[in-house]
Design a protein around this motif. Sequence first.
Motif, short mmCIF file in Angstrom:
data_model
loop_
_atom_site.label_atom_id
_atom_site.label_comp_id
_atom_site.label_asym_id
_atom_site.label_seq_id
_atom_site.Cartn_x
_atom_site.Cartn_y
_atom_site.Cartn_z
N GLY A 133 -48.06 21.83 27.09
CA GLY A 133 -48.12 20.39 26.79
C GLY A 133 -48.69 20.20 25.41
N TYR A 134 -49.35 19.06 25.21
CA TYR A 134 -49.94 18.76 23.91
C TYR A 134 -51.44 18.48 24.07
N LEU A 135 -52.25 19.25 23.35
CA LEU A 135 -53.70 19.07 23.37
C LEU A 135 -54.08 18.22 22.16
N VAL A 136 -54.71 17.08 22.41
CA VAL A 136 -55.01 16.10 21.36
C VAL A 136 -56.46 16.28 20.90
N THR A 137 -56.64 16.66 19.66
CA THR A 137 -57.99 16.91 19.15
C THR A 137 -58.65 15.66 18.58
N SER A 138 -57.86 14.64 18.24
CA SER A 138 -58.41 13.37 17.79
C SER A 138 -58.61 12.49 19.01
N ILE A 139 -59.86 12.31 19.44
CA ILE A 139 -60.15 11.63 20.70
C ILE A 139 -60.07 10.12 20.49
N THR A 140 -58.87 9.66 20.21
CA THR A 140 -58.63 8.25 19.91
C THR A 140 -57.28 7.84 20.48
N ALA A 141 -57.07 6.53 20.58
CA ALA A 141 -55.77 6.04 21.04
C ALA A 141 -54.67 6.44 20.06
N SER A 142 -54.98 6.44 18.77
CA SER A 142 -53.96 6.81 17.78
C SER A 142 -53.60 8.29 17.88
N GLY A 143 -54.58 9.13 18.18
CA GLY A 143 -54.31 10.55 18.37
C GLY A 143 -53.41 10.79 19.57
N LEU A 144 -53.69 10.07 20.66
CA LEU A 144 -52.87 10.18 21.86
C LEU A 144 -51.47 9.62 21.60
N HIS A 145 -51.40 8.54 20.84
CA HIS A 145 -50.12 7.92 20.49
C HIS A 145 -49.19 8.94 19.82
N LYS A 146 -49.72 9.74 18.91
CA LYS A 146 -48.90 10.73 18.20
C LYS A 146 -48.31 11.75 19.16
N ALA A 147 -49.10 12.19 20.14
CA ALA A 147 -48.60 13.16 21.12
C ALA A 147 -47.53 12.55 22.01
N LEU A 148 -47.72 11.30 22.41
CA LEU A 148 -46.72 10.61 23.22
C LEU A 148 -45.41 10.46 22.45
N GLN A 149 -45.52 10.12 21.17
CA GLN A 149 -44.33 9.96 20.35
C GLN A 149 -43.62 11.30 20.19
N GLU A 150 -44.37 12.37 20.11
CA GLU A 150 -43.78 13.70 19.99
C GLU A 150 -42.90 14.00 21.20
N CYS A 151 -43.34 13.58 22.36
CA CYS A 151 -42.53 13.77 23.57
C CYS A 151 -41.23 12.99 23.49
N LEU A 152 -41.30 11.78 22.99
CA LEU A 152 -40.11 10.95 22.87
C LEU A 152 -39.17 11.47 21.78
N ASP A 153 -39.74 12.02 20.73
CA ASP A 153 -38.92 12.53 19.64
C ASP A 153 -38.26 13.87 19.99
N HIS A 154 -38.93 14.66 20.84
CA HIS A 154 -38.43 16.00 21.17
C HIS A 154 -38.48 16.25 22.68
N PRO A 155 -37.74 15.47 23.46
CA PRO A 155 -37.77 15.65 24.92
C PRO A 155 -37.21 17.00 25.37
N GLU A 156 -36.44 17.65 24.51
CA GLU A 156 -35.86 18.94 24.87
C GLU A 156 -36.92 20.03 25.03
N ARG A 157 -38.12 19.80 24.49
CA ARG A 157 -39.20 20.78 24.59
C ARG A 157 -39.94 20.71 25.93
N LEU A 158 -39.82 19.60 26.62
CA LEU A 158 -40.64 19.36 27.80
C LEU A 158 -40.35 20.33 28.94
N GLY A 159 -39.08 20.67 29.12
CA GLY A 159 -38.72 21.57 30.21
C GLY A 159 -39.36 22.94 30.07
N THR A 160 -39.31 23.49 28.86
CA THR A 160 -39.90 24.80 28.62
C THR A 160 -41.41 24.77 28.81
N MET A 161 -42.07 23.71 28.31
CA MET A 161 -43.53 23.60 28.47
C MET A 161 -43.91 23.46 29.94
#
Length: 229
Positions: free
Chosen positions: A163-191
């Motif tokens: 998955g994605y480990l978020v080192t910036s303990i903020t809503a904006s840090g989490l936002h970036k990881a969520l967007q990464e999932c939407l931008d690259h959904p093809e990675r989710l199955g392997t993870m």
Amino acid sequence: HMHNMLLQNGFNPERVHKIPYFSKFWAHATETIDKRRGAGQSRPLEFLFSGQAVTGKGLEILVRALTGLRGDWRLDVYSQGPRLAPAQELAARLGIKDRITFHGWVNHTGLAAAYARADVFIIPSIWDDPGPLVGVEALSFATPVIGFAVGGIPDYMIDGKTGYLVTSITASGLHKALQECLDHPERLGTMGVTGQRLVAAVHGMDKHAGKIWEIYENLLQNRQKRKTS
């Protein structure tokens, strides 16, 4: 995480034993989970949160992090607690309430179905949670996890692997990881599969019980040696 905390607080390393925990869904980690295709493309990408609605669990941080995401997504929330109503009100103010379904608590069978159906599980805890089992539960169903790098979450949350480990303990840090999932959904199955294999290899009830058995056997053998010496 707890092993390191005990050592930092002066416990004798020879008397501290690390035993990986397991969840009630551990047996599912050896099953083949038929994950649906088309997340974020032919259908909405489905995020999932399950946990208490209390300040440290970060539900409101998650709601803020969802604001402004590009792409088609939905969030299912299985939760109760004093911060649930504020989270619902926040979602309404931010204009995303129609994308979030608040289910309340659900039974064992319903939660298993939610884990299997979800594309991504989110742990927005901001306190040093010693080892939230919800992440291990989600990985048992080949569902990758997003979480903050706090407490015991990094013990099984391997960034870019399970998955994605978020080192910036903020809503904006989490936002970036969520967007990464939407931008690259093809990675989710392997993870998800990588996470499921990790649970099967490390976080089974048999592994947990076997380690406890080993420790007690060694203690008893050492005691017997002392008695006969």
